[in-house]
Design an enzyme around this catalytic site. Structure first.
Site, PDB file in Angstrom:
ATOM      1  N   GLY A 121      25.469  22.698  15.976  1.00 62.30           N
ATOM      2  CA  GLY A 121      26.894  22.497  15.703  1.00 62.30           C
ATOM      3  C   GLY A 121      27.774  23.030  16.815  1.00 62.30           C
ATOM      4  O   GLY A 121      28.156  24.210  16.808  1.00 62.30           O
ATOM      5  N   THR A 123      30.111  20.389  18.847  1.00 65.79           N
ATOM      6  CA  THR A 123      31.264  19.501  18.999  1.00 65.79           C
ATOM      7  C   THR A 123      32.191  19.570  17.787  1.00 65.79           C
ATOM      8  O   THR A 123      31.742  19.615  16.643  1.00 65.79           O
ATOM      9  CB  THR A 123      30.786  18.040  19.190  1.00 65.79           C
ATOM     10  N   THR A 129      34.870  17.382  24.171  1.00 68.34           N
ATOM     11  CA  THR A 129      34.084  17.936  25.274  1.00 68.34           C
ATOM     12  C   THR A 129      34.595  19.308  25.719  1.00 68.34           C
ATOM     13  O   THR A 129      33.864  20.069  26.343  1.00 68.34           O
ATOM     14  CB  THR A 129      34.155  16.951  26.468  1.00 68.34           C
ATOM     15  N   GLU A 243      17.949  20.511  27.303  1.00 66.39           N
ATOM     16  CA  GLU A 243      18.447  19.359  26.537  1.00 66.39           C
ATOM     17  C   GLU A 243      18.594  18.126  27.438  1.00 66.39           C
ATOM     18  O   GLU A 243      18.134  17.033  27.107  1.00 66.39           O
ATOM     19  CB  GLU A 243      19.793  19.729  25.926  1.00 66.39           C
TER      20      GLU A 243
HETATM   21  C1  LIG Z   1      25.560   9.873  17.573  1.00 63.69           C
HETATM   22  C2  LIG Z   1      26.032  11.173  18.134  1.00 63.69           C
HETATM   23  C3  LIG Z   1      25.274  12.318  17.937  1.00 63.69           C
HETATM   24  C4  LIG Z   1      25.749  13.555  18.404  1.00 63.69           C
HETATM   25  N1  LIG Z   1      25.049  14.695  18.091  1.00 63.69           N
HETATM   26  C5  LIG Z   1      25.620  15.899  18.341  1.00 63.69           C
HETATM   27  C6  LIG Z   1      25.038  17.098  17.821  1.00 63.69           C
HETATM   28  O1  LIG Z   1      23.990  17.086  17.181  1.00 63.69           O
HETATM   29  N2  LIG Z   1      25.698  18.272  18.037  1.00 63.69           N
HETATM   30  C7  LIG Z   1      26.885  18.344  18.724  1.00 63.69           C
HETATM   31  O2  LIG Z   1      27.439  19.438  18.875  1.00 63.69           O
HETATM   32  N3  LIG Z   1      27.445  17.218  19.248  1.00 63.69           N
HETATM   33  C8  LIG Z   1      26.846  16.017  19.056  1.00 63.69           C
HETATM   34  N4  LIG Z   1      27.435  14.852  19.536  1.00 63.69           N
HETATM   35  C9  LIG Z   1      28.691  14.954  20.263  1.00 63.69           C
HETATM   36  C10 LIG Z   1      28.580  14.530  21.715  1.00 63.69           C
HETATM   37  O3  LIG Z   1      27.981  15.554  22.460  1.00 63.69           O
HETATM   38  C11 LIG Z   1      29.980  14.162  22.174  1.00 63.69           C
HETATM   39  O4  LIG Z   1      30.361  12.961  21.501  1.00 63.69           O
HETATM   40  C12 LIG Z   1      30.059  13.953  23.654  1.00 63.69           C
HETATM   41  O5  LIG Z   1      29.821  15.162  24.338  1.00 63.69           O
HETATM   42  C13 LIG Z   1      31.451  13.424  24.043  1.00 63.69           C
HETATM   43  O6  LIG Z   1      32.438  14.220  23.457  1.00 63.69           O
HETATM   44  P1  LIG Z   1      33.598  13.556  22.575  1.00 63.69           P
HETATM   45  O7  LIG Z   1      32.991  12.533  21.691  1.00 63.69           O
HETATM   46  O8  LIG Z   1      34.335  14.651  21.919  1.00 63.69           O
HETATM   47  O9  LIG Z   1      34.495  12.815  23.608  1.00 63.69           O
HETATM   48  P2  LIG Z   1      35.845  13.347  24.273  1.00 63.69           P
HETATM   49  O10 LIG Z   1      35.657  14.735  24.798  1.00 63.69           O
HETATM   50  O11 LIG Z   1      36.945  13.084  23.343  1.00 63.69           O
HETATM   51  O12 LIG Z   1      35.943  12.349  25.506  1.00 63.69           O
HETATM   52  C14 LIG Z   1      36.204  10.955  25.339  1.00 63.69           C
HETATM   53  C15 LIG Z   1      35.985  10.260  26.660  1.00 63.69           C
HETATM   54  O13 LIG Z   1      36.844  10.804  27.659  1.00 63.69           O
HETATM   55  C16 LIG Z   1      36.103  11.277  28.758  1.00 63.69           C
HETATM   56  N5  LIG Z   1      36.708  12.519  29.263  1.00 63.69           N
HETATM   57  C17 LIG Z   1      37.120  13.602  28.546  1.00 63.69           C
HETATM   58  N6  LIG Z   1      37.619  14.538  29.358  1.00 63.69           N
HETATM   59  C18 LIG Z   1      37.515  14.054  30.620  1.00 63.69           C
HETATM   60  C19 LIG Z   1      37.835  14.552  31.910  1.00 63.69           C
HETATM   61  N7  LIG Z   1      38.375  15.765  32.066  1.00 63.69           N
HETATM   62  N8  LIG Z   1      37.584  13.780  32.971  1.00 63.69           N
HETATM   63  C20 LIG Z   1      37.053  12.555  32.831  1.00 63.69           C
HETATM   64  N9  LIG Z   1      36.704  12.033  31.645  1.00 63.69           N
HETATM   65  C21 LIG Z   1      36.929  12.763  30.554  1.00 63.69           C
HETATM   66  C22 LIG Z   1      34.706  11.532  28.240  1.00 63.69           C
HETATM   67  O14 LIG Z   1      33.755  11.406  29.274  1.00 63.69           O
HETATM   68  C23 LIG Z   1      34.542  10.433  27.187  1.00 63.69           C
HETATM   69  O15 LIG Z   1      34.100   9.252  27.791  1.00 63.69           O
HETATM   70  C24 LIG Z   1      26.953  13.615  19.141  1.00 63.69           C
HETATM   71  C25 LIG Z   1      27.681  12.438  19.371  1.00 63.69           C
HETATM   72  C26 LIG Z   1      27.238  11.238  18.866  1.00 63.69           C
HETATM   73  C27 LIG Z   1      28.100  10.010  19.092  1.00 63.69           C
END
Ligand SMILES: Cc1cc2nc3c(=O)[nH]c(=O)nc-3n(C[C@H](O)[C@H](O)[C@H](O)COP(=O)(O)OP(=O)(O)OC[C@H]3O[C@@H](n4cnc5c(N)ncnc54)[C@H](O)[C@@H]3O)c2cc1C
Length: 385
Positions: A121, A123, A129, A243
């Site tokens: 846990g 995100t 991110t 990872e």
């Molecule tokens: C099916 C699935 C399983 C997952 N499993 C887990 C889990 O078990 N545990 C867990 O903790 N997380 C998990 N995740 C979360 C995953 O790690 C995040 O979805 C991923 O890191 C992207 O974060 P976000 O979705 O919050 O996107 P955001 O941070 O909202 O970003 C959206 C987009 O904007 C881009 N972006 C953001 N900031 C910048 C920047 N400064 N410069 C350029 N581009 C940027 C990103 O690259 C992305 O393309 C999972 C996600 C999915 C979809």
């Protein structure tokens, strides 16, 4: 860099196990969005999920290269390791930073398959991110911490006994270092469900058992804090290389599966009186996908070798993940194209694997964030965020 011959028996054993879980098994689960219980149980029983747990704690004590071979073969066999891959790397945080008592209590039970540590846990919906901006708090109250907040995309939470949780223990305004004030807890979800812990599944385009998790005055024993309070971000970061490398290996397996399917079909499918694979327009995309996969595979081997030699491998782990995720996605697209209409038919499994492999340019870290990492840490460019 060629792989050690010692890994051949492991690869063979994984392939033999996976042969018991053919396409129809995964198709049924995919339709029902059901968890592959039997598959995960078989992998656990065979010791594969305990590959990286040292022998002294009842694990297989294998190398990172062996672990990557396991994950790659699972995917190359058409199976889906996403149902259980987290156990391989989340336990590393416990192994490296847990107390002797915590390790003795949990690792042997995880290795035996009596306890599952599949949930991670980190995100959150608001911070995404930007992990340092997470809002979930853990406040000390006697011999417990009281946790409030929410996580999202906490995969496998419904199928795991334990969750590795990152929460803020010191308000951001009060911390001395930018990365301080976050702590890692090992949450026993069996005890917490219904007592401040609520798990809600999120239906996604593939069968991934992902969820959102709500904490409302959830009490976690202080004994379940991993390492020192406030150092959690550093602990989570230290597990990221493993990872990245393991998921990169899964992508290599996916790419091999797509390339194998495409070459087989291109040899057999006859249109205009000859095999479609005789046309360069069909051959070249397959060859291109193969070249991309091989290049990525070399980087995975390089990253794994550095990791197991105890050397710095942040750049290589990230580059491996990036190249492999791009290679698997390119191979998936090529495979659909090579199959024409049949690429869309459920019974070919291509559309399922296509949906599954799409995830990896977004999670566990998205392409842009890897590019930013390389720009900043390898190329010494200014930090962009
Ligand atoms: C099916 C699935 C399983 C997952 N499993 C887990 C889990 O078990 N545990 C867990 O903790 N997380 C998990 N995740 C979360 C995953 O790690 C995040 O979805 C991923 O890191 C992207 O974060 P976000 O979705 O919050 O996107 P955001 O941070 O909202 O970003 C959206 C987009 O904007 C881009 N972006 C953001 N900031 C910048 C920047 N400064 N410069 C350029 N581009 C940027 C990103 O690259 C992305 O393309 C999972 C996600 C999915 C979809």
């Amino acid at each position: 860099m060629t792989e050690s011959a010692d890994l051949a028996p492991i690869r063979e054993a994984v392939r033999a196990l996976c042969a018991n879980f053919p396409g129809e098994y995964w198709r049924r689960l995919d339709r029902e969005r059901a968890y592959p219980e039997e598959f995960v149980a078989a992998l656990t029983k065979a010791g594969f999920l305990a590959a990286l747990i040292p022998e002294e704690f009842g694990g297989s004590g294998l190398t990172m290269s062996a672990a990557t071979a396991i994950m790659e073969e699972i995917q190359a066999s058409g199976c889906n390791g996403a149902a259980c891959h987290a156990q391989m790397y989340t336990m590393g945080t416990l192994l490296r930073h847990g107390s002797a008592e915590q390790k003795a209590r949990y690792l042997p039970a995880i290795a035996r398959g009596e306890l599952r540590l599949q949930a991670f846990g980190v995100t959150e919906p608001a911070s995404g991110t930007d992990t340092l901006n997470l809002r979930t708090t853990a406040v000390r109250d006697g011999d417990h911490y009281v946790v409030n907040g929410q996580k999202i995309w906490t995969s496998r939470a419904e199928h795991s006994d334990l969750m590795l949780l990152l929460a803020r223990t010191t308000p951001r305004a009060e911390v001395k270092s930018r990365t301080g004030g976050l702590s890692v807890f090992l949450v026993d979800m069996r005890a917490a469900k219904g007592k401040g812990l609520t798990i809600r599944p999120i239906r996604t385009m593939m069968n991934h058992a992902t969820t959102e998790v709500f904490f409302e005055k959830m009490r976690v024993p202080a004994d379940n804090l991993i390492g020192a309070e406030g150092d959690g971000f550093r602990y989570i970061l230290s597990g990221m290389n493993a990872e990245r490398i393991l998921i990169a290996a899964e992508c290599i397996g996916d790419a091999k599966w797509f390339i194998g399917k495409a070459t087989g079909y291109a040899r057999e499918r006859e249109v205009f009186g000859r095999a479609i694979g005789q046309n360069q327009g069909v051959q070249f995309p397959i060859a291109r996908a193969y070249i991309g996969m091989r290049a990525a595979e070399l980087m995975v081997h390089e990253a794994a070798a550095l990791y197991e030699a105890g050397k710095e491998c942040g750049a290589e782990a990230n580059m491996a993940k990036h190249l492999a995720a791009e290679a698997s996605w390119a191979a998936a697209d090529m495979c659909v194209q090579t199959h024409g209409g049949f690429g869309f038919a459920e019974e070919f499994d291509i559309e399922r694997k296509f949906r599954e492999t799409r995830l990896y340019t977004v999670a566990p870290i998205s392409t842009n964030l890897i590019l930013s990492y390389i720009a900043e840490h390898v190329l010494d460019l200014p930090r962009s965020y």
